[in-house]
Design an enzyme around this catalytic site. Structure first.
Site, PDB file in Angstrom:
ATOM      1  CB  CYS A   1      24.436 -31.489  36.934  1.00  0.00           C
ATOM      2  SG  CYS A   1      25.571 -32.863  37.530  1.00  0.00           S
TER       3      CYS A   1
ATOM      4  CG  ASP B   1      29.116 -27.105  40.366  1.00  0.00           C
ATOM      5  OD1 ASP B   1      29.334 -27.828  40.929  1.00  0.00           O
ATOM      6  OD2 ASP B   1      29.848 -26.951  39.122  1.00  0.00           O
TER       7      ASP B   1
ATOM      8  CG  ASN C   1      26.445 -37.801  35.325  1.00  0.00           C
ATOM      9  OD1 ASN C   1      26.197 -38.934  34.726  1.00  0.00           O
ATOM     10  ND2 ASN C   1      25.217 -37.926  36.394  1.00  0.00           N
TER      11      ASN C   1
ATOM     12  CB  CYS D   1      28.887 -32.671  42.006  1.00  0.00           C
ATOM     13  SG  CYS D   1      30.414 -32.679  42.618  1.00  0.00           S
ATOM     14  NE  ARG D   2      25.826 -29.253  39.914  1.00  0.00           N
ATOM     15  CZ  ARG D   2      25.657 -28.259  39.090  1.00  0.00           C
ATOM     16  NH1 ARG D   2      24.979 -27.134  39.232  1.00  0.00           N
ATOM     17  NH2 ARG D   2      26.335 -28.215  37.976  1.00  0.00           N
ATOM     18  CB  SER D   3      22.732 -34.966  37.567  1.00  0.00           C
ATOM     19  OG  SER D   3      23.841 -35.536  37.150  1.00  0.00           O
TER      20      SER D   3
HETATM   21  P1  4NP Z   1      28.457 -31.417  38.662  1.00  0.00           P
HETATM   22  O1  4NP Z   1      29.727 -30.792  39.169  1.00  0.00           O
HETATM   23  O2  4NP Z   1      28.084 -30.528  37.472  1.00  0.00           O
HETATM   24  O3  4NP Z   1      27.406 -31.245  39.786  1.00  0.00           O
HETATM   25  O4  4NP Z   1      28.852 -32.760  38.595  1.00  0.00           O
HETATM   26  C1  4NP Z   1      30.956 -30.310  38.587  1.00  0.00           C
HETATM   27  C2  4NP Z   1      31.683 -31.615  38.220  1.00  0.00           C
HETATM   28  C3  4NP Z   1      32.983 -31.320  37.564  1.00  0.00           C
HETATM   29  C4  4NP Z   1      33.052 -29.888  36.891  1.00  0.00           C
HETATM   30  C5  4NP Z   1      32.269 -29.177  36.901  1.00  0.00           C
HETATM   31  C6  4NP Z   1      31.083 -29.167  38.013  1.00  0.00           C
HETATM   32  N1  4NP Z   1      34.287 -29.891  36.313  1.00  0.00           N
HETATM   33  O5  4NP Z   1      34.593 -28.797  35.663  1.00  0.00           O
HETATM   34  O6  4NP Z   1      35.198 -30.898  35.989  1.00  0.00           O
END
Ligand code: 4NP
Length: 157
Positions: free
Chosen positions: A8, A127, A11, A13-15
């Site tokens: 993702c 997200d 790294n 939240c989702r992955s």
């Molecule tokens: P992820 O979510 O891609 O599912 O881990 C996010 C985590 C952090 C950010 C964006 C999406 N960020 O902009 O910091």
């Protein structure tokens, strides 16, 4: 051994949730000898961090322990993994754009392709980072659905 990499943006939240869910499924089905997984992000902001506390809490409510430490996608990942699964379209295009020369990009796919039933028509895992508890639960619902299908497909092949 088949190695799956979930990718993702951050790294956190989702992955790492997909990594934790799929790891739990591998353990439950006693498939640790044939399947393994990991996760990473296309971005570098959260390197070394545990998953977002909201995703950890959503996982704990379902009996998971999401304890991955964030890392960034690297050139070696394209060689080491057999399947690289992007959580959304921008992750997918970033993964393809960063592929080293000669990498087998056919192994890069969208996670949503594996979803079925009520998530049959979803195109990506939304997200939840800027959302609330229901968004984290929704992302986990999709992740559990896709991981279950991924596992049954891989253990049948
Ligand atoms: P992820 O979510 O891609 O599912 O881990 C996010 C985590 C952090 C950010 C964006 C999406 N960020 O902009 O910091």
């Amino acid at each position: 051994m088949k190695k799956i990499l979930f990718v993702c943006l951050g790294n956190i939240c989702r992955s790492p949730a997909a990594d934790g869910v799929f790891s739990a499924m591998i353990a439950e089905k006693n498939l640790a000898g044939t399947l393994s997984c990991d996760s990473c992000g296309t971005g570098d902001w959260h390197i070394g961090q545990l998953p977002d506390s909201r995703m950890r809490a959503a996982g704990t409510r379902r009996g998971y322990n999401f304890n991955h430490r964030a890392r960034q996608l690297c050139a070696d990942d394209y060689r080491r993994f057999d399947l690289i699964l992007a959580m959304d379209d921008s992750n997918f295009s970033d993964i393809l754009a960063r592929a080293p020369a000669g990498a087998d990009t056919a192994k890069v796919k969208k996670f949503a392709e594996f979803c079925s039933g009520k998530f049959e028509n979803i195109r990506y895992v939304p997200d939840p980072y800027y959302g609330g508890e229901k968004d984290f639960n929704h992302a986990l619902d999709i992740i559990e659905n896709g991981c279950a299908n991924l596992l049954s497909g891989l253990s049948a092949s």
